[in-house]
Each structure stands twice: as C-alpha cells, then as structure tokens.
Scaffold this motif. Structure first.
Motif, mmCIF file in Angstrom:
data_model
loop_
_atom_site.group_PDB
_atom_site.id
_atom_site.type_symbol
_atom_site.label_atom_id
_atom_site.label_comp_id
_atom_site.label_asym_id
_atom_site.label_seq_id
_atom_site.Cartn_x
_atom_site.Cartn_y
_atom_site.Cartn_z
ATOM 1 N N GLN A 62 0.843 -1.208 0.000
ATOM 2 C CA GLN A 62 0.000 0.000 0.000
ATOM 3 C C GLN A 62 0.879 1.259 0.000
ATOM 4 N N LEU A 63 1.951 1.222 0.790
ATOM 5 C CA LEU A 63 2.854 2.388 0.802
ATOM 6 C C LEU A 63 3.601 2.492 -0.527
ATOM 7 N N LYS A 64 3.990 1.346 -1.072
ATOM 8 C CA LYS A 64 4.700 1.370 -2.368
ATOM 9 C C LYS A 64 3.798 1.979 -3.455
ATOM 10 N N ALA A 65 2.497 1.621 -3.431
ATOM 11 C CA ALA A 65 1.573 2.174 -4.447
ATOM 12 C C ALA A 65 1.494 3.697 -4.327
ATOM 13 N N TRP A 66 1.547 4.211 -3.083
ATOM 14 C CA TRP A 66 1.532 5.676 -2.889
ATOM 15 C C TRP A 66 2.830 6.286 -3.410
ATOM 16 N N ILE A 67 3.954 5.632 -3.099
ATOM 17 C CA ILE A 67 5.253 6.147 -3.573
ATOM 18 C C ILE A 67 5.258 6.197 -5.105
ATOM 19 N N ASP A 68 4.652 5.185 -5.728
ATOM 20 C CA ASP A 68 4.597 5.169 -7.195
ATOM 21 C C ASP A 68 3.830 6.376 -7.750
ATOM 22 N N ARG A 69 2.933 6.959 -6.940
ATOM 23 C CA ARG A 69 2.177 8.125 -7.411
ATOM 24 C C ARG A 69 2.875 9.443 -7.116
ATOM 25 N N VAL A 70 3.815 9.424 -6.169
ATOM 26 C CA VAL A 70 4.456 10.712 -5.857
ATOM 27 C C VAL A 70 5.858 10.834 -6.485
ATOM 28 N N CYS A 71 6.372 9.731 -7.000
ATOM 29 C CA CYS A 71 7.654 9.820 -7.731
ATOM 30 C C CYS A 71 7.307 10.095 -9.192
ATOM 31 N N VAL A 72 7.214 11.352 -9.539
ATOM 32 C CA VAL A 72 6.770 11.713 -10.890
ATOM 33 C C VAL A 72 7.798 12.653 -11.513
ATOM 34 N N ALA A 73 8.390 12.189 -12.608
ATOM 35 C CA ALA A 73 9.399 13.011 -13.284
ATOM 36 C C ALA A 73 8.792 14.348 -13.680
ATOM 37 N N GLY A 74 9.535 15.406 -13.431
ATOM 38 C CA GLY A 74 9.058 16.745 -13.772
ATOM 39 C C GLY A 74 8.282 17.401 -12.645
ATOM 40 N N LYS A 75 7.807 16.596 -11.691
ATOM 41 C CA LYS A 75 7.042 17.143 -10.553
ATOM 42 C C LYS A 75 7.854 17.042 -9.258
ATOM 43 N N THR A 76 8.388 15.849 -8.997
ATOM 44 C CA THR A 76 9.092 15.659 -7.719
ATOM 45 C C THR A 76 10.582 15.311 -7.922
ATOM 46 N N PHE A 77 10.960 15.031 -9.146
ATOM 47 C CA PHE A 77 12.381 14.862 -9.483
ATOM 48 C C PHE A 77 12.550 15.120 -10.969
ATOM 49 N N ARG A 78 13.801 15.327 -11.354
ATOM 50 C CA ARG A 78 14.083 15.413 -12.792
ATOM 51 C C ARG A 78 15.497 14.913 -13.031
ATOM 52 N N TYR A 79 15.751 14.483 -14.242
ATOM 53 C CA TYR A 79 17.093 14.069 -14.621
ATOM 54 C C TYR A 79 17.789 15.248 -15.276
ATOM 55 N N THR A 80 19.033 15.466 -14.866
ATOM 56 C CA THR A 80 19.813 16.552 -15.467
ATOM 57 C C THR A 80 21.128 15.943 -15.974
ATOM 58 N N GLU A 81 21.928 16.751 -16.644
ATOM 59 C CA GLU A 81 23.215 16.240 -17.128
ATOM 60 C C GLU A 81 24.132 15.891 -15.972
ATOM 61 N N GLN A 82 23.854 16.488 -14.795
ATOM 62 C CA GLN A 82 24.656 16.184 -13.606
ATOM 63 C C GLN A 82 24.071 15.004 -12.816
ATOM 64 N N GLY A 83 23.008 14.429 -13.307
ATOM 65 C CA GLY A 83 22.366 13.325 -12.590
ATOM 66 C C GLY A 83 20.991 13.723 -12.093
ATOM 67 N N PRO A 84 20.323 12.821 -11.341
ATOM 68 C CA PRO A 84 18.966 13.120 -10.896
ATOM 69 C C PRO A 84 18.928 14.245 -9.878
ATOM 70 N N GLN A 85 17.855 15.017 -9.912
ATOM 71 C CA GLN A 85 17.700 16.127 -8.969
ATOM 72 C C GLN A 85 16.310 16.044 -8.335
ATOM 73 N N GLY A 86 16.279 16.027 -7.002
ATOM 74 C CA GLY A 86 15.001 16.017 -6.288
ATOM 75 C C GLY A 86 14.376 17.395 -6.334
ATOM 76 N N LEU A 87 13.048 17.444 -6.499
ATOM 77 C CA LEU A 87 12.343 18.734 -6.598
ATOM 78 C C LEU A 87 11.407 18.962 -5.417
ATOM 79 N N ALA A 88 11.450 18.048 -4.429
ATOM 80 C CA ALA A 88 10.491 18.149 -3.317
ATOM 81 C C ALA A 88 11.201 18.476 -2.006
ATOM 82 N N GLY A 89 12.340 19.143 -2.106
ATOM 83 C CA GLY A 89 13.115 19.455 -0.895
ATOM 84 C C GLY A 89 12.385 20.424 0.024
ATOM 85 N N GLY A 90 12.929 20.582 1.231
ATOM 86 C CA GLY A 90 12.358 21.534 2.186
ATOM 87 C C GLY A 90 11.285 20.933 3.067
ATOM 88 N N LYS A 91 10.907 19.692 2.804
ATOM 89 C CA LYS A 91 9.904 19.049 3.651
ATOM 90 C C LYS A 91 10.609 18.206 4.707
#
Ligand SMILES: Cc1cc2nc3c(=O)[nH]c(=O)nc-3n(C[C@H](O)[C@H](O)[C@H](O)COP(=O)(O)O)c2cc1C
Length: 202
Positions: A102-131
């Motif tokens: 059940q928790l994994k299914a929720w994680i699958d909905r919040v790990c969304v490229a462009g919303k909560t992370f993105r890939y850059t030339e320097q590698g992946p970047q988290g976009l949900a910091g500060g929480k």
C-alpha cells in the motif's frame, strides 16, 4: 503549516505503526497548533497498482475503465497533497523485509518526473526538498546495523533513499522493533518509540 498523516498498515486496530503515527501527529499538533492535518488511510483504501492504462493516461490517453479513472484522480490528489505538505508522517510497517505494498503504491504516485524529481546532465535532482518526513517504523524482528539480519532491511533503507531521491533529506525514524519476539519485547519497543515520539522537536 500542513501535516500529511499516512497510514499503510493492514493490521487495523492491532497495528503498531498506527499507534505511533497517531502519537506523532498529536505531538506535532501540540508543537504547531495552527497546523492543518490531512489523514490518508491507505490500509483501508489502497491506491491501485500502476498499470499500462495509468502510464498511457500520463501520455494523454483516456482510460476506458471508470475504476482506472477514479484511481488516477486519487493518484493526482495524492501527489498534490504530498507537494503541499510541510511535514509528512508515514506509518511504515515492515512486511517481508520491505514496506507494505500500500505504501509502495503511494510512492509510485508521488515519484513523478518533472514534478518531484528530474534528470539533469549532472544526474537526478530532487524537486520536493524543504519538507520533513517522520517515519513510524514497526517490525517484528531486529534489523539494526549490528544485527545478523541487517542486510534484510529493505524498509527503512529504501524509504531514506527514495525520499532523498526526491530531495527530502530531513527524514526521522521513530522505531518499534522486535515486536513479534515476545509480549515483553513488544511492549518495551512500543513504549520506547512512544517516548521518542513525545520528545520530537518542532
Ligand atoms: C504480511 C506480514 C509480513 C511481515 N513480514 C515481516 C518481516 O519480513 N520481518 C519482520 O521483522 N516482521 C515482519 N512482520 C511483522 C511486522 O513487521 C510487525 O507485525 C509490525 O508491527 C507491522 O507493523 P503494523 O503493526 O503497523 O502493521 C510481518 C507482518 C505481516 C502481517
């Protein structure tokens, strides 16, 4: 201040992690009297597993199934609630050395490229910091770094890394472990975790 309270145990009234998340929320309410609390019970009402229809909808297709449409809407809401939250309290039981599905299914909905992370030339970047994330972890055995079963911990280690991937580095674990070893150990573990929850800082 927005608090997101997520329960994912399938053990209902007998759940240890539910006892802990409730106490953590009580503590946070005392620390932040103005907080708005949103509670999601994924044990009672799980999100569906991601499917081809879900992914196709992400590419613009309209799903035929009303059940998938409803589930997509719930997934969108889950993502919005996650993005809006300042503190997220997650009940995370260990099932088969990992988190609940059940928790994994929720994680699958919040790990969304462009919303909560993105890939850059320097590698992946988290976009949900500060929480801040507080995980109420409950497990039947012992999995600390010195224990023989340490390598089987795919629960806390996974959660720390997946939240880190999204840019969230402030992750605290309030843990009751060894709860299936004996009734005495169970009570001691729950009492210690409750004492820890009562001491959480703002
Ligand atoms: C389906 C299932 C699988 C479990 N798998 C494990 C496991 O792999 N390792 C372990 O130490 N405890 C395991 N347990 C025990 C749980 O971690 C323990 O009961 C814990 O309290 C679960 O959290 P909850 O009470 O909030 O559901 C399992 C329990 C269930 C119901």
């Amino acid at each position: 201040m927005k608090l997101l309270h997520i329960d994912t145990s399938i053990l209902g009234q007998n759940s240890v992690s539910r006892q802990l998340t409730a106490l953590i929320i009580e503590r946070l309410r005392a620390l932040h009297p103005d907080a708005q609390v949103q509670h999601i019970d994924l044990g009672a009402e799980p999100l569906g597993h991601l499917s081809g229809a879900h992914l196709a909808a992400g590419q613009g297709a309209t799903p035929e199934s009303p059940a998938v449409l409803r589930d997509l809407e719930r997934g969108r809401t889950a993502l919005e609630e996650f993005l809006a939250a300042d503190i997220i309290v997650v009940g995370a039981p260990m099932y088969n050395f990992s988190i609940s599905s059940q928790l994994k299914a929720w994680i699958d909905r919040v790990c969304v490229a462009g919303k909560t992370f993105r890939y850059t030339e320097q590698g992946p970047q988290g976009l949900a910091g500060g929480k801040k994330v507080i995980v109420a972890s409950s497990r039947g055995g012992f999995y600390g770094p010195q224990s023989p079963a340490a390598a089987l911990d795919h629960q806390e280690s996974y959660l720390r890394e997946v939240f880190g991937f999204l840019g969230i580095t402030d992750v605290t674990f309030v843990r009751a472990e060894g709860v299936n070893i004996s009734p005495t150990q169970r009570q001691a573990a729950i009492s210690a975790a409750m004492a820890e929850a009562a001491q959480l800082a703002a």
